[in-house]
Design a protein around this motif. Structure first.
Motif, short mmCIF file in Angstrom:
data_model
loop_
_atom_site.label_atom_id
_atom_site.label_comp_id
_atom_site.label_asym_id
_atom_site.label_seq_id
_atom_site.Cartn_x
_atom_site.Cartn_y
_atom_site.Cartn_z
N LYS A 4 0.87 -1.08 0.20
CA LYS A 4 0.11 0.08 0.06
C LYS A 4 1.01 1.04 -0.17
O LYS A 4 1.65 1.25 0.90
CB LYS A 4 -0.84 -0.09 1.36
CG LYS A 4 -1.81 1.03 1.27
CD LYS A 4 -2.64 1.29 2.63
CE LYS A 4 -3.16 2.65 2.77
NZ LYS A 4 -3.78 2.86 3.73
N LEU A 5 0.89 2.03 -1.10
CA LEU A 5 1.53 3.22 -1.04
C LEU A 5 0.72 4.52 -0.70
O LEU A 5 -0.48 4.63 -0.90
CB LEU A 5 1.90 3.43 -2.74
CG LEU A 5 2.88 4.75 -2.80
CD1 LEU A 5 4.35 4.47 -2.47
CD2 LEU A 5 2.85 4.56 -4.56
N GLN A 6 1.45 5.04 0.38
CA GLN A 6 1.09 6.61 1.03
C GLN A 6 1.86 7.45 0.75
O GLN A 6 2.89 7.67 1.24
CB GLN A 6 0.69 6.17 2.34
CG GLN A 6 -0.01 7.16 3.29
CD GLN A 6 -0.35 7.10 4.51
OE1 GLN A 6 0.25 6.05 5.21
NE2 GLN A 6 -0.87 7.91 5.33
N LEU A 7 1.44 8.48 -0.21
CA LEU A 7 2.27 9.78 -0.74
C LEU A 7 1.82 10.71 0.22
O LEU A 7 0.77 11.06 0.50
CB LEU A 7 2.15 9.81 -2.10
CG LEU A 7 2.62 8.85 -2.74
CD1 LEU A 7 2.24 9.24 -4.58
CD2 LEU A 7 4.13 8.62 -2.88
N ARG A 8 2.95 11.56 0.59
CA ARG A 8 2.61 13.02 1.35
C ARG A 8 1.71 12.53 2.46
O ARG A 8 0.43 12.96 2.20
CB ARG A 8 2.03 13.96 0.24
CG ARG A 8 3.13 14.17 -0.69
CD ARG A 8 2.43 15.53 -1.29
NE ARG A 8 3.67 16.12 -2.18
CZ ARG A 8 4.49 17.33 -1.87
NH1 ARG A 8 4.27 17.91 -0.49
NH2 ARG A 8 5.30 17.43 -2.55
N THR A 9 2.20 12.05 3.53
CA THR A 9 1.31 11.72 4.74
C THR A 9 1.07 13.11 5.18
O THR A 9 1.45 14.19 4.91
CB THR A 9 2.14 10.94 5.52
OG1 THR A 9 3.40 11.53 6.01
CG2 THR A 9 2.41 9.54 5.00
N PRO A 10 -0.10 13.20 6.08
CA PRO A 10 -0.66 14.27 6.75
C PRO A 10 0.57 15.03 7.28
O PRO A 10 0.44 16.39 7.48
CB PRO A 10 -1.59 14.04 7.80
CG PRO A 10 -2.02 12.71 6.99
CD PRO A 10 -0.70 11.95 6.51
N ASP A 11 1.63 14.52 7.86
CA ASP A 11 2.77 15.20 8.59
C ASP A 11 3.54 16.08 7.73
O ASP A 11 4.42 16.90 8.01
CB ASP A 11 3.48 14.38 9.34
CG ASP A 11 2.80 13.41 10.64
OD1 ASP A 11 1.67 14.20 10.92
OD2 ASP A 11 3.03 12.38 10.85
N VAL A 17 8.68 16.18 3.16
CA VAL A 17 7.71 15.59 2.58
C VAL A 17 8.09 13.79 3.15
O VAL A 17 8.95 13.28 2.97
CB VAL A 17 7.52 15.15 0.86
CG1 VAL A 17 6.59 14.40 0.59
CG2 VAL A 17 7.43 16.55 0.53
N PHE A 18 7.07 12.99 3.73
CA PHE A 18 6.82 11.84 4.06
C PHE A 18 6.15 10.92 3.33
O PHE A 18 4.95 11.24 2.99
CB PHE A 18 6.22 11.81 5.48
CG PHE A 18 7.04 12.45 6.64
CD1 PHE A 18 8.31 12.17 7.06
CD2 PHE A 18 6.76 13.98 7.15
CE1 PHE A 18 9.29 12.79 8.02
CE2 PHE A 18 7.22 14.57 7.93
CZ PHE A 18 8.57 13.95 8.59
N ASN A 19 6.71 9.67 2.74
CA ASN A 19 6.22 8.84 1.94
C ASN A 19 6.01 7.41 2.80
O ASN A 19 7.20 7.11 3.50
CB ASN A 19 6.51 8.80 0.56
CG ASN A 19 6.59 9.96 -0.13
OD1 ASN A 19 5.47 10.51 -0.13
ND2 ASN A 19 7.69 10.35 -0.92
N THR A 20 5.17 6.60 2.68
CA THR A 20 5.57 5.41 3.23
C THR A 20 4.86 4.28 2.37
O THR A 20 3.73 4.52 1.52
CB THR A 20 4.61 5.19 4.69
OG1 THR A 20 4.77 6.33 5.45
CG2 THR A 20 4.65 4.00 5.55
N ILE A 21 5.52 3.17 2.40
CA ILE A 21 5.07 1.88 1.75
C ILE A 21 4.88 0.87 2.60
O ILE A 21 6.09 0.24 3.21
CB ILE A 21 6.30 1.53 0.55
CG1 ILE A 21 6.39 2.64 -0.31
CG2 ILE A 21 5.65 0.28 -0.09
CD1 ILE A 21 7.53 2.34 -1.51
#
Length: 116
Positions: A4-11, A17-21
């Motif tokens: 699941k790719l989450q680009l530009r998290t709310p923080d 810029v925070f991204n999470t895979i």
């Protein structure tokens, strides 16, 4: 492997810029640091964590990896595609664009981390 790719998290902010895979067994936190005037310079770091937020150490004992040189150019090109007009308006295959980024990051994770 599911992801699941989450680009530009709310923080995220304009300069940070925070991204999470998220994968089935772990997640990769990617931090992009922008600084300077136009054109902005960029530094990209990533860390691997378990789903319980425990940091995984690299093969050399450190916890984070700095993306440099040719890999940085490739990363910036892949991120630019995910922020493009074509991506947002479904004019290109979104799954392929996302998979290109995920495979790139996964290659870096395999090179730098010992995932047992």
């Amino acid at each position: 492997m599911n992801y699941k790719l989450q680009l530009r998290t709310p923080d995220s902010t304009p300069n940070l810029v925070f991204n999470t895979i998220f994968f089935d067994a772990f997640k990769v936190n990617i931090v992009e640091r922008y600084f300077g005037r136009v054109p902005k310079s960029c530094e990209v770091l990533f860390k691997v964590r378990t789903l319980d937020d425990v940091l995984v150490q690299r093969k050399d004992g450190n916890t984070r990896v700095k993306i440099k040189d040719a890999d940085l150019e490739t990363y910036m090109r892949l991120i630019k595609v995910l922020g493009s007009y074509e991506y947002r308006n479904h004019l290109i295959n979104r799954n392929e664009a996302e998979q290109d980024l995920v495979h790139f990051i996964l290659r870096l994770v395999i090179i730098n981390y010992d995932l047992n």
